[in-house]
Design a protein around this motif. Structure first.
Motif, PDB file in Angstrom:
ATOM      1  N   THR A 164       0.732  -1.246   0.175  1.00  0.00           N
ATOM      2  CA  THR A 164       0.075   0.076  -0.064  1.00  0.00           C
ATOM      3  C   THR A 164       1.084   1.124   0.218  1.00  0.00           C
ATOM      4  O   THR A 164       2.014   1.327  -0.078  1.00  0.00           O
ATOM      5  N   ALA A 165       0.215   2.552  -0.043  1.00  0.00           N
ATOM      6  CA  ALA A 165       0.863   3.762   0.076  1.00  0.00           C
ATOM      7  C   ALA A 165       0.962   4.124   1.538  1.00  0.00           C
ATOM      8  O   ALA A 165       1.113   5.547   1.841  1.00  0.00           O
ATOM      9  N   ALA A 166       0.920   3.231   2.408  1.00  0.00           N
ATOM     10  CA  ALA A 166       0.903   3.581   3.837  1.00  0.00           C
ATOM     11  C   ALA A 166       2.025   4.682   4.293  1.00  0.00           C
ATOM     12  O   ALA A 166       1.692   5.311   4.993  1.00  0.00           O
ATOM     13  N   PRO A 167       2.996   4.244   3.908  1.00  0.00           N
ATOM     14  CA  PRO A 167       4.201   4.919   4.517  1.00  0.00           C
ATOM     15  C   PRO A 167       4.123   6.584   4.135  1.00  0.00           C
ATOM     16  O   PRO A 167       4.480   7.462   4.737  1.00  0.00           O
ATOM     17  N   LEU A 168       3.654   6.933   2.959  1.00  0.00           N
ATOM     18  CA  LEU A 168       3.402   8.197   2.610  1.00  0.00           C
ATOM     19  C   LEU A 168       2.266   9.022   3.736  1.00  0.00           C
ATOM     20  O   LEU A 168       2.598  10.028   4.122  1.00  0.00           O
ATOM     21  N   THR A 169       1.221   8.196   3.968  1.00  0.00           N
ATOM     22  CA  THR A 169       0.354   8.885   5.096  1.00  0.00           C
ATOM     23  C   THR A 169       0.977   8.871   6.526  1.00  0.00           C
ATOM     24  O   THR A 169       0.093   9.764   7.378  1.00  0.00           O
ATOM     25  N   GLN A 170       1.762   8.395   6.839  1.00  0.00           N
ATOM     26  CA  GLN A 170       2.616   8.383   8.052  1.00  0.00           C
ATOM     27  C   GLN A 170       3.153   9.911   8.461  1.00  0.00           C
ATOM     28  O   GLN A 170       3.289  10.210   9.327  1.00  0.00           O
ATOM     29  N   TRP A 171       3.665  10.302   7.317  1.00  0.00           N
ATOM     30  CA  TRP A 171       4.036  11.852   7.168  1.00  0.00           C
ATOM     31  C   TRP A 171       3.709  12.516   6.135  1.00  0.00           C
ATOM     32  O   TRP A 171       4.070  12.433   5.097  1.00  0.00           O
ATOM     33  N   THR A 218      -7.935  -1.468   7.659  1.00  0.00           N
ATOM     34  CA  THR A 218      -7.924  -2.626   8.322  1.00  0.00           C
ATOM     35  C   THR A 218      -6.426  -2.526   9.275  1.00  0.00           C
ATOM     36  O   THR A 218      -6.401  -2.839  10.484  1.00  0.00           O
ATOM     37  N   ARG A 219      -5.655  -2.050   8.611  1.00  0.00           N
ATOM     38  CA  ARG A 219      -4.250  -1.812   9.442  1.00  0.00           C
ATOM     39  C   ARG A 219      -4.372  -1.047  10.752  1.00  0.00           C
ATOM     40  O   ARG A 219      -3.640  -1.335  11.570  1.00  0.00           O
ATOM     41  N   ARG A 220      -5.076   0.075  10.341  1.00  0.00           N
ATOM     42  CA  ARG A 220      -5.098   1.015  11.347  1.00  0.00           C
ATOM     43  C   ARG A 220      -5.716   0.452  12.629  1.00  0.00           C
ATOM     44  O   ARG A 220      -5.435   0.828  13.673  1.00  0.00           O
ATOM     45  N   VAL A 221      -6.855  -0.235  12.329  1.00  0.00           N
ATOM     46  CA  VAL A 221      -7.592  -1.154  13.370  1.00  0.00           C
ATOM     47  C   VAL A 221      -6.751  -2.024  13.913  1.00  0.00           C
ATOM     48  O   VAL A 221      -6.635  -1.988  15.408  1.00  0.00           O
ATOM     49  N   LEU A 222      -6.249  -2.879  13.380  1.00  0.00           N
ATOM     50  CA  LEU A 222      -5.149  -3.708  14.015  1.00  0.00           C
ATOM     51  C   LEU A 222      -3.974  -3.126  14.829  1.00  0.00           C
ATOM     52  O   LEU A 222      -3.586  -3.465  16.002  1.00  0.00           O
ATOM     53  N   ALA A 223      -3.610  -2.111  14.308  1.00  0.00           N
ATOM     54  CA  ALA A 223      -2.480  -1.254  14.835  1.00  0.00           C
ATOM     55  C   ALA A 223      -2.816  -0.651  16.159  1.00  0.00           C
ATOM     56  O   ALA A 223      -2.258  -0.799  17.305  1.00  0.00           O
ATOM     57  N   ALA A 224      -4.199  -0.327  16.122  1.00  0.00           N
ATOM     58  CA  ALA A 224      -4.676   0.361  17.510  1.00  0.00           C
ATOM     59  C   ALA A 224      -5.093  -0.731  18.398  1.00  0.00           C
ATOM     60  O   ALA A 224      -4.861  -0.593  19.750  1.00  0.00           O
ATOM     61  N   ALA A 225      -5.398  -1.973  17.935  1.00  0.00           N
ATOM     62  CA  ALA A 225      -5.688  -2.979  18.878  1.00  0.00           C
ATOM     63  C   ALA A 225      -4.452  -3.824  19.411  1.00  0.00           C
ATOM     64  O   ALA A 225      -4.322  -4.099  20.620  1.00  0.00           O
ATOM     65  N   ALA A 226      -3.635  -4.259  18.700  1.00  0.00           N
ATOM     66  CA  ALA A 226      -2.501  -4.795  18.882  1.00  0.00           C
ATOM     67  C   ALA A 226      -1.176  -4.376  18.580  1.00  0.00           C
ATOM     68  O   ALA A 226       0.023  -5.183  18.745  1.00  0.00           O
ATOM     69  N   GLY A 227      -1.063  -3.395  17.988  1.00  0.00           N
ATOM     70  CA  GLY A 227       0.444  -2.790  17.835  1.00  0.00           C
ATOM     71  C   GLY A 227       0.701  -2.819  16.251  1.00  0.00           C
ATOM     72  O   GLY A 227       0.097  -3.793  15.542  1.00  0.00           O
TER      73      GLY A 227
END
Length: 379
Positions: free
Chosen positions: A238-245, A321-330
């Motif tokens: 995904t393009a998730a690393p861009l959304t982190q910053w 989904t990744r944000r949900v999992l990250a919030a729940a389990a890291g």
């Protein structure tokens, strides 16, 4: 049974569980690779935006590149430099040091006005050598990351193809290490060139979108960070690393993610079908161009079903989904789950491809053909 029957998701789940040890090993390798890649990208950002010599030289290079685009007037009077002339990264040191005269003016170039410009000792030479050294290191690192991704992803495709083929043929379950070894051989020999095509297409798209949408970031530091992140996007799911910053350019980031999401809904399934056509041995019997056409044609034949399946994949593998999992389990658990989901959908798309082949009256693809495609790698 090669094609049809029971729904692709149910059959994919059965195949994934049948070869679970080998496919989890593939997921672990993808997960480890992307952890290393993210750490390397963060380190590259830190060096580029914090090294004072590199930043000083980047300011000079930016000023030099901008000067030819501005045609100077016939006569230009020298003026005092005000704080407004400074940019957000420290301003133009050259104009402050020369006492207010513009060193590129016609009067200065003609020798009518001579100003001694004092430069800090070793500022330019060491900055230039430092930048050249860093660029060499980053180029070598990027080449190594590209080669590792191409080999790793080719091996992943080969392992999935071999495992699913043996499941469909009713073979006895083999040791995971044997499946990994033989499947990696299959992937390297048949799929590597097409994986490179997939990566090159995503890399070109990422760089074009970066230049079109994100090149007007608010500061040079933001542009450097976003460029490093954009170069890492083709290796990722995904393009998730861009959304982190986002670097303060949230509007540009939204446009980038919108355009990237539209591309990702169509391009990866099409290029994925090309890889499956190559893994099935098509490149040995026909030319690479014919394999490319077959893969694109069969992906297009999926139609609305393919779009819905891709939407489901993006829902499970992308940011929500990744944000949900990250919030729940890291974040580590979220990234690991994403890697497992990615390999599961490799199985799903392979079964979709085999269904397409099995249902083609002109190019029927049955158990005998599947057996022939894996015979050199299934001893």
């Amino acid at each position: 049974m090669i094609g049809g029957g029971g729904g692709v998701l149910r059959r994919s789940s059965a195949a994934f569980l049948w070869a679970l040890p080998a496919l989890l090993a593939v997921s672990s390798l993808l997960f480890a690779y992307r952890l290393v890649l993210q750490a390397a990208a963060e380190r590259a950002e830190q060096v580029l935006v914090s090294d004072p010599q590199v930043q000083s030289l980047l300011r000079r290079l930016s000023a030099a590149a901008a000067e030819p685009r501005r045609r100077p007037p016939l006569f230009r009077l020298p003026r005092a430099v005000s704080p407004a002339d400074d940019d957000d990264d420290g301003g133009d040191d050259l104009r402050r040091r020369n006492g207010g005269f513009n060193a590129s003016s016609p009067l200065h170039n003609a020798g009518m006005v001579r100003v001694r410009v004092r430069v800090r000792e070793d500022d330019v030479p060491e900055g230039g050598l430092r930048l050249a050294y860093l660029m060499a290191v980053f180029s070598a690192g990027y080449a190594a990351a590209t080669a590792a991704f191409l080999v790793l992803y080719s091996c992943a495709v080969g392992v999935v193809f071999l495992a699913v083929a043996e499941f469909l043929l009713g073979r006895r379950r083999r040791a995971a290490a044997r499946t990994l070894y033989e499947g990696s051989r299959l992937g390297i020999r048949r799929v590597l060139g097409f994986v490179f095509l997939r990566w090159a297409a995503r890399d070109a798209a990422a760089q074009l979108l970066y230049a079109a949408v994100l090149s007007e970031a608010l500061s040079r530091r933001a542009m450097v960070k976003l460029l490093v992140r954009a170069k890492a996007v083709p290796f990722l799911q995904t393009a998730a690393p861009l959304t982190q910053w986002a670097g303060g350019d949230e509007r540009g980031m939204r446009w980038f993610l919108l355009a990237w999401g539209l591309l990702e809904r169509a391009a990866p399934p099409a290029l994925g079908f090309v890889c499956w056509a190559a893994a099935a041995g098509g490149a040995r019997r026909r030319g690479r161009a014919e394999v490319l056409r077959e893969g694109l044609r069969r992906a297009a034949a999926m139609g609305e079903r393919g779009l819905l399946l891709r939407q489901a994949e993006m829902l499970l593998c992308w940011n929500a989904t990744r944000r949900v999992l990250a919030a729940a389990a890291g974040p580590a658990v979220a990234a690991a789950a994403q890697a497992v989901a990615e390999v599961f959908f490799l199985v799903v798309w392979l079964l979709c491809y085999l269904d397409q082949r099995a249902g083609d009256a002109r190019h029927a693809f049955g158990s005998r053909h599947l057996e022939d495609s894996i015979r050199p790698f299934s001893h």
